[in-house]
Design an enzyme around this catalytic site. Structure first.
Site, PDB file in Angstrom:
ATOM      1  N   SER A 223      86.511  38.050  54.077  1.00  0.00           N
ATOM      2  CA  SER A 223      87.142  39.622  54.401  1.00  0.00           C
ATOM      3  C   SER A 223      86.929  39.733  55.671  1.00  0.00           C
ATOM      4  CB  SER A 223      86.475  40.403  53.340  1.00  0.00           C
ATOM      5  OG  SER A 223      84.942  40.601  53.565  1.00  0.00           O
TER       6      SER A 223
ATOM      7  N   GLU B  74      73.163  21.087  50.741  1.00  0.00           N
ATOM      8  CA  GLU B  74      73.824  21.937  49.727  1.00  0.00           C
ATOM      9  C   GLU B  74      75.106  21.041  49.038  1.00  0.00           C
ATOM     10  OE1 GLU B  74      73.007  24.200  47.875  1.00  0.00           O
ATOM     11  OE2 GLU B  74      71.567  25.546  49.190  1.00  0.00           O
TER      12      GLU B  74
ATOM     13  N   CYS C 168      77.330  39.576  40.937  1.00  0.00           N
ATOM     14  CA  CYS C 168      77.328  40.635  42.014  1.00  0.00           C
ATOM     15  C   CYS C 168      78.169  42.086  41.607  1.00  0.00           C
ATOM     16  CB  CYS C 168      77.361  40.285  43.349  1.00  0.00           C
ATOM     17  SG  CYS C 168      78.602  39.072  43.638  1.00  0.00           S
TER      18      CYS C 168
ATOM     19  N   ARG D  30      70.969  39.132  50.672  1.00  0.00           N
ATOM     20  CA  ARG D  30      71.305  37.909  49.716  1.00  0.00           C
ATOM     21  C   ARG D  30      70.471  36.459  50.494  1.00  0.00           C
ATOM     22  NH1 ARG D  30      74.496  40.188  46.582  1.00  0.00           N
ATOM     23  NH2 ARG D  30      76.795  41.009  47.088  1.00  0.00           N
TER      24      ARG D  30
ATOM     25  N   LYS E   9      81.904  28.266  53.456  1.00  0.00           N
ATOM     26  CA  LYS E   9      82.385  29.497  53.645  1.00  0.00           C
ATOM     27  C   LYS E   9      81.219  30.286  54.455  1.00  0.00           C
ATOM     28  CE  LYS E   9      82.410  33.729  50.774  1.00  0.00           C
ATOM     29  NZ  LYS E   9      82.066  34.347  49.277  1.00  0.00           N
TER      30      LYS E   9
ATOM     31  N   CYS F 286      80.410  34.828  39.490  1.00  0.00           N
ATOM     32  CA  CYS F 286      79.061  35.481  39.924  1.00  0.00           C
ATOM     33  C   CYS F 286      78.744  36.567  39.200  1.00  0.00           C
ATOM     34  CB  CYS F 286      79.135  35.833  41.508  1.00  0.00           C
ATOM     35  SG  CYS F 286      77.676  35.771  42.227  1.00  0.00           S
TER      36      CYS F 286
ATOM     37  N   LYS G 257      77.442  28.136  51.287  1.00  0.00           N
ATOM     38  CA  LYS G 257      77.659  29.586  51.635  1.00  0.00           C
ATOM     39  C   LYS G 257      76.649  30.340  52.261  1.00  0.00           C
ATOM     40  CE  LYS G 257      78.807  33.786  49.235  1.00  0.00           C
ATOM     41  NZ  LYS G 257      78.966  34.469  47.710  1.00  0.00           N
TER      42      LYS G 257
HETATM   43  C1  PBG Z   1      80.485  36.936  45.503  1.00  0.00           C
HETATM   44  C2  PBG Z   1      81.297  36.669  46.527  1.00  0.00           C
HETATM   45  C3  PBG Z   1      81.326  37.187  47.642  1.00  0.00           C
HETATM   46  C4  PBG Z   1      82.390  36.807  48.673  1.00  0.00           C
HETATM   47  C5  PBG Z   1      83.094  35.909  47.469  1.00  0.00           C
HETATM   48  N1  PBG Z   1      82.407  35.943  46.316  1.00  0.00           N
HETATM   49  C6  PBG Z   1      80.434  38.430  48.509  1.00  0.00           C
HETATM   50  C7  PBG Z   1      79.113  38.063  48.623  1.00  0.00           C
HETATM   51  O1  PBG Z   1      78.457  36.960  48.769  1.00  0.00           O
HETATM   52  O2  PBG Z   1      78.558  39.098  49.157  1.00  0.00           O
HETATM   53  C8  PBG Z   1      82.819  36.869  49.831  1.00  0.00           C
HETATM   54  C9  PBG Z   1      84.392  37.006  50.226  1.00  0.00           C
HETATM   55  C10 PBG Z   1      84.719  37.864  51.372  1.00  0.00           C
HETATM   56  O3  PBG Z   1      84.027  38.224  52.259  1.00  0.00           O
HETATM   57  O4  PBG Z   1      85.795  37.530  51.541  1.00  0.00           O
HETATM   58  N2  PBG Z   1      79.242  36.309  45.210  1.00  0.00           N
HETATM   59 ZN    ZN Z   2      77.684  37.247  44.160  1.00  0.00          ZN
END
Ligand code: PBG
Ligand code: ZN
Length: 322
Positions: free
Chosen positions: A272, A231, A120, A215, A246, A118, A193
């Site tokens: 998380s 998707e 970010c 996002r 996810k 990614c 996601k």
């Molecule tokens: C990055 C990414 C994210 C997560 C995994 N890859 C965060 C987001 O989309 O802001 C989230 C993982 C987590 O919360 O454990 N794109």
């Molecule tokens: Zn990202």
């Protein structure tokens, strides 16, 4: 019918219950997330995720050797670079934090090495792509993802996991990999996601909080289940080898439907916020520790083949090598 059929027969004692258990957790199917930080000298606990750390590269090496020794089979890597810019150029640097972390894992362990792909963590905006007038430009972002994917493959990654939710990202990455003969590099697509409220502890951990907006123009609206299946369907057609749902626990309906519809390996990411909710409840004594296993079982029982969980290490440490 009762009294001939007595379902309590299945439950008389633990050995008997084990014969009938339908769902089994195996180390092979658990994936441990690992954060590597280019700015850190010493490992640092993530305050919103008790028990989870960001590692410097040298400490990371010791850590993953230990994971390998205790029976962990798979890791997914997240990098925190020292340099962020408009296009996320550190993400495809041959000597970038992830590229070095991949090599270290390849050279020192037998782990399957998965890398999140990614932008970010690498963009100054904290968005998952290149922004123009506050909007993420899909197709320009794909060009950066391609470079990032190639650099991961060159570093020796086993599985690339694109998480940015750009349209066409799987096709773009499969294309660059195949053009460069990385025909066996596996793609685990973060297919469905959701724009979830459960990611905030991760964003502290990975320093990837968007600096403006949110996002929602690229991650999925959590009110939509049918769209989530589209998707997944699209990622399969674009060449994904594994599709992912996810977060996990609020989205078991999607996992279960995808299991019924597609003969594909399905992964789920217990994020998380799920970790922190459960961990804090266990630490405070509100819930019994076995709730960790119950939550993992729920993901497998609903149809996940693979589970990414911050509890993977803890689970394997307490259940041993099998
Ligand atoms: C990055 C990414 C994210 C997560 C995994 N890859 C965060 C987001 O989309 O802001 C989230 C993982 C987590 O919360 O454990 N794109
Ligand atoms: Zn990202």
């Amino acid at each position: 019918m009762f009294p001939v059929e007595r379902l309590r027969r299945y439950r008389e004692n633990e050995n008997i219950r084990d014969i009938f258990k339908e769902t089994h957790i195996s180390n092979d199917k658990l994936i441990m997330p690992v954060f590597v930080d280019e700015n850190e000298k010493n490992k640092k606990e993530i305050s919103s995720m008790p028990g989870i750390y960001r590692y410097s590269l040298s400490e990371y090496e010791d850590y993953i050797k230990d994971l390998n020794d205790i029976g962990v089979k798979n890791i997914i890597l997240f990098g925190i670079p020292s340099n962020k810019d408009d296009v996320g150029s550190s993400s495809y640097d041959k000597n970038g934090i992830i590229q070095r972390a991949i090599k270290i894992a390849r050279d020192n362990t037998k782990l399957n090495v998965i890398a999140d792909l990614c932008l970010c963590e690498y963009t100054a905006t904290g968005h998952c792509g290149i922004t123009e007038n506050g909007y993420v430009n899909n197709d320009k972002t794909l060009e950066i993802y391609r470079k990032e994917a190639l650099s991961y493959a060159e570093a020796g990654v086993d599985i690339i996991a694109p998480s940015g939710m750009m349209d066409g990202q799987v096709k773009a990455i499969r294309g660059i990999l195949d053009e460069n003969d990385y025909i066996n590099t596996i793609i685990m697509a973060y297919s469905s996601k959701f724009a979830s409220n459960l990611y905030s502890p991760f964003r502290d951990a990975a320093e990837s909080t968007p600096q403006f907006g949110d996002r929602k123009s690229y991650q999925m609206d959590y009110r939509n289940g049918r769209e989530a299946l589209r998707e997944i369907d699209m990622d399969i057609k674009e060449g994904a080898d594994i599709v992912m749902v996810k977060p996990a626990l609020f989205y078991l309906d999607i996992i279960s439907k995808a299991r019924g519809l597609y003969n594909m390996p399905i992964a789920t990411y217990s994020v998380s916020g799920e970790y922190s909710m459960i961990k804090n409840s266990v630490n405070s004594g509100l819930l019994n520790r076995d709730v960790i296993e119950e939550s993992l079982i729920a993901m497998f029982r609903s149809g996940s083949d693979l589970v990414i969980s911050y509890f993977a290490e803890d689970y394997i440490r307490s259940h041993g090598k099998y």
